[in-house]
Design an enzyme around this catalytic site. Sequence first.
Site, short mmCIF file in Angstrom:
data_model
loop_
_atom_site.label_atom_id
_atom_site.label_comp_id
_atom_site.label_asym_id
_atom_site.label_seq_id
_atom_site.Cartn_x
_atom_site.Cartn_y
_atom_site.Cartn_z
N ILE A 106 -7.68 -8.57 -35.86
CA ILE A 106 -8.05 -8.16 -34.26
C ILE A 106 -6.72 -6.90 -34.91
O ILE A 106 -5.46 -7.55 -35.22
CB ILE A 106 -7.85 -8.75 -33.17
CG1 ILE A 106 -8.88 -10.27 -32.86
CG2 ILE A 106 -7.49 -8.13 -31.98
CD1 ILE A 106 -10.21 -9.33 -32.94
N LYS A 107 -6.73 -5.97 -34.22
CA LYS A 107 -5.51 -5.04 -34.69
C LYS A 107 -5.56 -4.75 -33.01
O LYS A 107 -5.92 -4.09 -31.70
CB LYS A 107 -6.48 -3.27 -34.39
CG LYS A 107 -7.15 -3.67 -36.07
CD LYS A 107 -7.17 -2.49 -36.89
CE LYS A 107 -6.44 -1.42 -37.34
NZ LYS A 107 -7.25 -0.17 -37.51
N PHE A 108 -4.04 -5.04 -32.87
CA PHE A 108 -2.88 -4.36 -31.57
C PHE A 108 -1.79 -3.86 -32.36
O PHE A 108 -1.46 -3.42 -33.48
CB PHE A 108 -2.37 -5.93 -31.51
CG PHE A 108 -3.10 -7.13 -31.06
CD1 PHE A 108 -3.57 -6.96 -29.70
CD2 PHE A 108 -3.47 -8.48 -31.83
CE1 PHE A 108 -4.45 -8.43 -29.61
CE2 PHE A 108 -4.06 -9.07 -31.49
CZ PHE A 108 -4.78 -9.39 -30.19
#
Length: 287
Positions: free
Chosen positions: A112-114
């Site tokens: 998951i890209k934050f």
Amino acid sequence: MRPKELKTRIFLDGGDPGETRSIIDILGFLDGQTTNPTLISKNPEARKRIEQGKKFSEAEILSFYKDVVRTISSMIPEGSISVEVYADPASRAEEMLRQGHEMFSWIPNAHIKFPTSGEGLKAASRAVEDKLRVNMTLCFSQEQAAAVYAATRGAKVGDVFLSPFIGRLDDRGENGMDLIAHIITMYKKGDGHVEVLTASVRNMDHFLYALKLGSDIITAPYALLKEWGGRGLPVPDASYRYDAKGLKPIPYKEIDLSKNWQDYDIAHELTLKGMGRFSEDWNSLIG
Ligand code: E4P
């Protein structure tokens, strides 16, 4: 086929599963893929729909993103697929984390890209506690990389990627490749739990130099991977020299990796600007 001297994992940067298929055919392998809201807005099916004047509802665009990611995941089941949360400069960590959990459930091999902002780091530190795999995006400084290291301490190797964006630093006259070199050097003093994923790769020199520096992962757009395949998948040897073409050097900073993540100076205008652009591109699909 993968060259035997290649240690770096190679990802495709894109939002079109047709490109994924084509790159697997050209290279004979692919280790993963990174997506982002801009890349999804460029997906040919999405474009066609928008050109016909049919915008998506919020539920429809999320479902479209899920379908794209699922298709790509089925083509690279052993690899990693990065899926990015919606985050504009006003987004809060709780909301990013909620999206992260939902997206993580879409496929078995998601990262998951934050964003590497204060709220993004808060979300990521909670996400790794919840056993999500993360890819910290929009990183433009060594301080941000140190903060990612600190915020994700305790995660296992393979669960945390850091994406420094070199092309966007080059765009404003700074030598983005220096940042990759410095982060790799700095992380050698650590426990190795964060892997460097060289991103915003614009040309073959970026790609070859990132290989030479030993970046754990490189993500590159379709045209570049196709060119690399066409050249016979070259891996540079010790004699390779990167030509920075007059870009301003970025100096190395001695940074202590043992602080709390909140104690690093993580502000960077390109991170904010990048969040603005990603969210605008995403919102342009919704009507
Ligand atoms: C990948 O994870 C990044 O989102 C991507 O490489 C950004 O590239 P750009 O700077 O060319 O948009």
